[in-house]
Design an enzyme around this catalytic site. Structure first.
Site, PDB file in Angstrom:
ATOM      1  N   GLU A 141       2.947   2.440  -3.688  1.00 48.85           N
ATOM      2  CA  GLU A 141       1.877   3.316  -3.174  1.00 48.85           C
ATOM      3  C   GLU A 141       0.532   2.940  -3.777  1.00 48.85           C
ATOM      4  O   GLU A 141      -0.506   2.961  -3.104  1.00 48.85           O
ATOM      5  CB  GLU A 141       2.196   4.786  -3.453  1.00 48.85           C
ATOM      6  CG  GLU A 141       3.456   5.304  -2.781  1.00 48.85           C
ATOM      7  CD  GLU A 141       3.544   4.941  -1.313  1.00 48.85           C
ATOM      8  OE1 GLU A 141       2.513   4.971  -0.625  1.00 48.85           O
ATOM      9  OE2 GLU A 141       4.651   4.604  -0.854  1.00 48.85           O
ATOM     10  N   HIS A 144      -1.430   0.340  -2.043  1.00 51.74           N
ATOM     11  CA  HIS A 144      -2.188   0.777  -0.861  1.00 51.74           C
ATOM     12  C   HIS A 144      -3.628   1.128  -1.243  1.00 51.74           C
ATOM     13  O   HIS A 144      -4.553   0.907  -0.465  1.00 51.74           O
ATOM     14  CB  HIS A 144      -1.533   2.002  -0.223  1.00 51.74           C
ATOM     15  CG  HIS A 144      -0.350   1.675   0.644  1.00 51.74           C
ATOM     16  ND1 HIS A 144      -0.449   0.923   1.787  1.00 51.74           N
ATOM     17  CD2 HIS A 144       0.962   1.996   0.529  1.00 51.74           C
ATOM     18  CE1 HIS A 144       0.743   0.796   2.347  1.00 51.74           C
ATOM     19  NE2 HIS A 144       1.626   1.443   1.599  1.00 51.74           N
TER      20      HIS A 144
END
Ligand SMILES: [Zn+2]
Length: 184
Positions: A141, A144
């Site tokens: 994550e 990102h």
């Protein structure tokens, strides 16, 4: 509210995201929408760029992985303004997927420990180490927020083999159980 997930190829998935301040507008609502979208899509993590906002925010829930990875049990956390301070250990392989790259699952090598500075949803600051499956999802994550995707970590050969599949995803030619969006 369910939010559409931006697909591979959308330029905003390649931008570096910015820190936010505690008075960021409608943060509670945004968090609630991220959680709802994550669970609806059967994901284990979702980052704000994936729903169209280049801000440093992501949510993780590894509980559904706990059968194979017991340390994932009960781990549910929102991360605001996360910054990786260090990583440690010996690389390990895990098959990753991404809601922005449907139907693509590939083995990815990462270090098993990550130290993160971040704020929780109440904007309380933390400096904390995470290990194993928790670290793995956080690292995915986190990337990102840096404008990176797990397919960037594959060998040139693997990437070449995936090229036509990725092109289809970028055109929205992929079936998903959740709503997706291409950026024009
Ligand atoms: Zn992802």
């Amino acid at each position: 509210m369910l939010l559409p997930v931006y697909l591979y190829g959308a330029p905003l998935l390649r931008k570096k995201s910015e820190d936010i301040s505690p008075d960021y507008p409608h943060l509670d609502q945004l968090l609630a929408n991220l959680w709802e979208t994550l669970y609806h899509a059967d994901g284990v993590g979702l980052a704000a760029p994936q729903i169209g906002k280049n801000i440093r925010l992501f949510v993780v829930d590894t509980d559904c992985l706990s059968k194979s990875y017991p340390d994932g049990k009960g781990f549910k956390q929102a991360f605001i303004n996360a910054h990786v301070l260090e990583e440690a250990g010996e690389e390990w392989v895990y098959e990753e997927g991404c809601l922005s790259i449907p139907k693509v699952h590939e083995n990815v090598k990462r270090l098993p420990r990550v130290r993160l500075r971040y704020c929780d949803e109440n904007f309380v600051a933390h400096d904390e180490w995470f290990d194993g499956i928790r670290a793995r999802v956080i690292q995915h994550e986190y990337e990102h927020l840096e404008g990176q995707l797990f397919v960037d970590k594959l060998s040139p050969l693997r990437r070449q083999l995936l090229k036509s599949k990725l092109l289809k995803v970028s055109k929205g030619e992929v079936a998903t159980s959740y709503r997706t969006k291409k950026e024009v």
